[in-house]
Design a protein around this motif. Structure first.
Motif, PDB file in Angstrom:
ATOM      1  N   GLN A   1       0.827  -1.201   0.000  1.00 46.06           N
ATOM      2  CA  GLN A   1       0.000   0.000   0.000  1.00 46.06           C
ATOM      3  C   GLN A   1       0.866   1.256   0.000  1.00 46.06           C
ATOM      4  O   GLN A   1       0.566   2.233  -0.696  1.00 46.06           O
ATOM      5  N   ALA A   2       1.962   1.212   0.748  1.00 47.32           N
ATOM      6  CA  ALA A   2       2.848   2.371   0.834  1.00 47.32           C
ATOM      7  C   ALA A   2       3.550   2.646  -0.488  1.00 47.32           C
ATOM      8  O   ALA A   2       3.730   3.800  -0.876  1.00 47.32           O
ATOM      9  N   TYR A   3       3.950   1.590  -1.205  1.00 45.88           N
ATOM     10  CA  TYR A   3       4.608   1.779  -2.502  1.00 45.88           C
ATOM     11  C   TYR A   3       3.657   2.482  -3.479  1.00 45.88           C
ATOM     12  O   TYR A   3       4.053   3.402  -4.205  1.00 45.88           O
ATOM     13  N   LEU A   4       2.404   2.047  -3.519  1.00 46.53           N
ATOM     14  CA  LEU A   4       1.416   2.679  -4.389  1.00 46.53           C
ATOM     15  C   LEU A   4       1.193   4.125  -3.971  1.00 46.53           C
ATOM     16  O   LEU A   4       1.119   5.028  -4.820  1.00 46.53           O
ATOM     17  N   TRP A   5       1.144   4.354  -2.688  1.00 43.43           N
ATOM     18  CA  TRP A   5       0.917   5.691  -2.157  1.00 43.43           C
ATOM     19  C   TRP A   5       2.081   6.619  -2.504  1.00 43.43           C
ATOM     20  O   TRP A   5       1.887   7.781  -2.881  1.00 43.43           O
ATOM     21  N   LEU A   6       3.310   6.119  -2.416  1.00 46.52           N
ATOM     22  CA  LEU A   6       4.479   6.939  -2.708  1.00 46.52           C
ATOM     23  C   LEU A   6       4.534   7.362  -4.164  1.00 46.52           C
ATOM     24  O   LEU A   6       5.023   8.442  -4.498  1.00 46.52           O
ATOM     25  N   THR A   7       4.048   6.516  -5.059  1.00 42.78           N
ATOM     26  CA  THR A   7       4.031   6.878  -6.474  1.00 42.78           C
ATOM     27  C   THR A   7       3.102   8.053  -6.722  1.00 42.78           C
ATOM     28  O   THR A   7       3.330   8.859  -7.622  1.00 42.78           O
ATOM     29  N   GLY A   8       2.091   8.172  -5.910  1.00 40.86           N
ATOM     30  CA  GLY A   8       1.121   9.244  -6.062  1.00 40.86           C
ATOM     31  C   GLY A   8      -0.115   8.750  -6.759  1.00 40.86           C
ATOM     32  O   GLY A   8      -0.130   8.581  -7.970  1.00 40.86           O
ATOM     33  N   SER A   9      -1.159   8.480  -5.995  1.00 32.79           N
ATOM     34  CA  SER A   9      -2.361   7.894  -6.592  1.00 32.79           C
ATOM     35  C   SER A   9      -3.591   8.325  -5.811  1.00 32.79           C
ATOM     36  O   SER A   9      -3.525   8.580  -4.606  1.00 32.79           O
ATOM     37  N   VAL A  10      -4.709   8.399  -6.508  1.00 34.70           N
ATOM     38  CA  VAL A  10      -5.996   8.636  -5.856  1.00 34.70           C
ATOM     39  C   VAL A  10      -6.885   7.401  -5.984  1.00 34.70           C
ATOM     40  O   VAL A  10      -8.106   7.476  -5.841  1.00 34.70           O
ATOM     41  N   TYR A  11      -6.257   6.264  -6.268  1.00 35.57           N
ATOM     42  CA  TYR A  11      -6.985   4.997  -6.390  1.00 35.57           C
ATOM     43  C   TYR A  11      -7.596   4.623  -5.032  1.00 35.57           C
ATOM     44  O   TYR A  11      -6.968   4.753  -3.981  1.00 35.57           O
ATOM     45  N   GLY A  12      -8.835   4.140  -5.069  1.00 33.69           N
ATOM     46  CA  GLY A  12      -9.488   3.693  -3.849  1.00 33.69           C
ATOM     47  C   GLY A  12      -9.932   4.820  -2.934  1.00 33.69           C
ATOM     48  O   GLY A  12     -10.173   4.598  -1.745  1.00 33.69           O
ATOM     49  N   THR A  13     -10.067   6.021  -3.475  1.00 36.09           N
ATOM     50  CA  THR A  13     -10.467   7.170  -2.661  1.00 36.09           C
ATOM     51  C   THR A  13     -11.915   7.034  -2.198  1.00 36.09           C
ATOM     52  O   THR A  13     -12.770   6.549  -2.929  1.00 36.09           O
ATOM     53  N   ASN A  14     -12.181   7.482  -0.984  1.00 36.67           N
ATOM     54  CA  ASN A  14     -13.554   7.522  -0.479  1.00 36.67           C
ATOM     55  C   ASN A  14     -13.847   8.922   0.052  1.00 36.67           C
ATOM     56  O   ASN A  14     -12.984   9.803   0.061  1.00 36.67           O
ATOM     57  N   TRP A  15     -15.065   9.107   0.510  1.00 31.23           N
ATOM     58  CA  TRP A  15     -15.470  10.437   0.963  1.00 31.23           C
ATOM     59  C   TRP A  15     -14.704  10.877   2.200  1.00 31.23           C
ATOM     60  O   TRP A  15     -14.523  12.084   2.420  1.00 31.23           O
ATOM     61  N   GLU A  16     -14.254   9.943   3.001  1.00 31.75           N
ATOM     62  CA  GLU A  16     -13.481  10.321   4.193  1.00 31.75           C
ATOM     63  C   GLU A  16     -12.181  11.009   3.797  1.00 31.75           C
ATOM     64  O   GLU A  16     -11.761  11.976   4.434  1.00 31.75           O
ATOM     65  N   ASN A  17     -11.533  10.514   2.720  1.00 29.06           N
ATOM     66  CA  ASN A  17     -10.323  11.166   2.223  1.00 29.06           C
ATOM     67  C   ASN A  17     -10.613  12.597   1.775  1.00 29.06           C
ATOM     68  O   ASN A  17      -9.821  13.513   2.028  1.00 29.06           O
ATOM     69  N   VAL A  18     -11.733  12.772   1.085  1.00 21.53           N
ATOM     70  CA  VAL A  18     -12.108  14.103   0.604  1.00 21.53           C
ATOM     71  C   VAL A  18     -12.321  15.059   1.764  1.00 21.53           C
ATOM     72  O   VAL A  18     -11.797  16.186   1.788  1.00 21.53           O
ATOM     73  N   PHE A  19     -13.078  14.604   2.780  1.00 15.66           N
ATOM     74  CA  PHE A  19     -13.381  15.475   3.913  1.00 15.66           C
ATOM     75  C   PHE A  19     -12.161  15.703   4.804  1.00 15.66           C
ATOM     76  O   PHE A  19     -12.123  16.675   5.569  1.00 15.66           O
ATOM     77  N   THR A  20     -11.158  14.829   4.691  1.00 18.24           N
ATOM     78  CA  THR A  20      -9.917  15.043   5.431  1.00 18.24           C
ATOM     79  C   THR A  20      -9.124  16.200   4.845  1.00 18.24           C
ATOM     80  O   THR A  20      -8.565  17.031   5.570  1.00 18.24           O
ATOM     81  N   LEU A  21      -9.069  16.283   3.524  1.00 16.68           N
ATOM     82  CA  LEU A  21      -8.280  17.319   2.858  1.00 16.68           C
ATOM     83  C   LEU A  21      -9.043  18.623   2.666  1.00 16.68           C
ATOM     84  O   LEU A  21      -8.445  19.707   2.677  1.00 16.68           O
ATOM     85  N   LEU A  22     -10.348  18.537   2.487  1.00 15.64           N
ATOM     86  CA  LEU A  22     -11.158  19.704   2.125  1.00 15.64           C
ATOM     87  C   LEU A  22     -10.971  20.908   3.060  1.00 15.64           C
ATOM     88  O   LEU A  22     -10.760  22.034   2.574  1.00 15.64           O
ATOM     89  N   PRO A  23     -11.026  20.751   4.389  1.00 17.21           N
ATOM     90  CA  PRO A  23     -10.893  21.940   5.251  1.00 17.21           C
ATOM     91  C   PRO A  23      -9.552  22.648   5.086  1.00 17.21           C
ATOM     92  O   PRO A  23      -9.498  23.885   5.092  1.00 17.21           O
ATOM     93  N   TRP A  24      -8.478  21.876   4.919  1.00 16.58           N
ATOM     94  CA  TRP A  24      -7.159  22.490   4.763  1.00 16.58           C
ATOM     95  C   TRP A  24      -7.088  23.307   3.483  1.00 16.58           C
ATOM     96  O   TRP A  24      -6.553  24.420   3.471  1.00 16.58           O
TER      97      TRP A  24
END
Length: 347
Positions: free
Chosen positions: A192-215
């Motif tokens: 999971q970390a290797y995929l994440w390090l490459t830079g991906s939005v695969y498997g995104t859910n609404w929790e990810n969106v609401f985590t970044l949105l306020p910032w």
């Protein structure tokens, strides 16, 4: 006809001028961004017509289309928009603050520090702490690297190219540390970390969106309000100080804003590279050098770049889903080499 449009708050505490060309460019980019959003949402293994996409986003479309869009595609595309806008804004702040066209959070190692902190959080704390604390962890890592970078580059002041050269070294060190963390992590987390390090939005859910949105919605407007400080710093420290600007204090605030934008984006999208380098350059070509114009245009361009890169990776190589960071790096790395070549006499 006056080329600038005055904008003032109700009580007059905030006022600024915006060029009419900037307004036209922003309007055009908003149309492009909306088009990219609708097209990207409709394309996939199941093609959905643009009008059906709009109906499904509004919750009045066919049940199967609404489920696919609202559960699967919409969070991914919204997150790509937010990540692109944050990274591009971070790069625009850095380039304006240190007066260096090659500055960007990934080249200077800021995103590398965020990556190290994020991998540590995902490996050791994700099961016991809320995932919403991941951006905070990434920001702390980015802030530590920013402080170390500034200290190492200091020699009777900080010259732009010394900062770049030290930043490349720090970025390499952060990459090595991240790889070491992955090697010693459990196998499931490592993949999971290797995929994440490459830079991906695969498997995104609404929790990810609401985590970044306020910032994103807080920090980008805050950076826009500080545009005049960036503009005056571009004239040099002596001129800025003589004009009454608190150079070091403003530079610290701007650096913290850039770090926070980059760290929050990296925490949910991984190491999506070179967006913070490409978008401000494109914005400068479109609207000139005023930071008040560059920032919103950069944010829109960054959002478009990431959405389009994700669309290509998601649809052009079916059934594979290529990480978005592969395409941004494929374009950004040659552009960085070109910048080094054209500015080689200044190093």
């Amino acid at each position: 006809m006056k080329p600038y449009i005055p904008i003032r708050s109700v009580r007059g505490r905030i006022s600024f001028l915006i060029h009419k060309r900037t307004v036209l460019v922003i309007a055009a980019l908003l149309i492009v961004c909306a088009t990219a959003f609708v097209v990207s949402t409709g394309l996939g293994e199941m093609y959905i017509q643009p009008l059906d996409v709009i109906r499904s986003v509004l919750g009045i479309g066919a049940e199967d289309q609404t489920m696919i869009i609202q559960k699967l595609r919409l969070p991914r595309i919204l997150l790509a928009l937010l990540i692109g806008a944050s990274l591009a804004s971070s790069g625009a702040i850095l380039q304006g603050m240190i007066r260096n066209p090659m500055a960007s959070p990934d080249i200077l190692g800021v995103t590398g520090g965020a990556s190290v902190a994020a991998v540590v959080f995902l490996t050791y704390f994700a099961k016991t702490m809320s995932i919403r604390l991941l951006p905070v962890s990434a920001m702390l890592g980015a802030a530590v690297v920013a402080v170390v970078l500034y200290a190492l580059a200091w020699k009777k002041g900080v010259t732009p190219f010394r900062l770049i050269l030290v930043g490349v070294g720090v970025s390499t060190l952060m990459s090595a540390m991240t790889t070491m963390m992955i090697i010693f992590s459990p196998k499931n987390d490592a993949g999971q970390a290797y995929l994440w390090l490459t830079g991906s939005v695969y498997g995104t859910n609404w929790e990810n969106v609401f985590t970044l949105l306020p910032w994103t919605v807080i920090l980008i407007p805050l950076a826009f309000l500080l545009a005049r400080h960036v503009n005056i710093q571009q004239l040099g420290d002596d001129v800025a100080a003589s004009a009454g600007s608190h150079v070091e204090r403003n530079r610290l605030v701007l650096l913290l804003l850039s770090v926070a934008l980059a760290g929050s984006a990296v925490s949910v999208g991984g190491g999506i590279g070179f967006v913070g380098l490409l978008a401000p350059h494109m914005a400068r070509k479109l609207v000139g050098t005023s930071f008040g114009s560059i920032l919103p245009v950069s944010a829109l361009l960054g959002a478009i770049i990431v959405v389009v890169a994700d669309l290509v990776g998601r649809t052009f190589f079916l059934p594979l889903d290529i990480p978005v960071g592969v395409f941004t790096s494929a374009v950004g790395a040659p552009f960085f080499i070109y910048l080094l070549y054209t500015n080689r006499n200044a190093v």
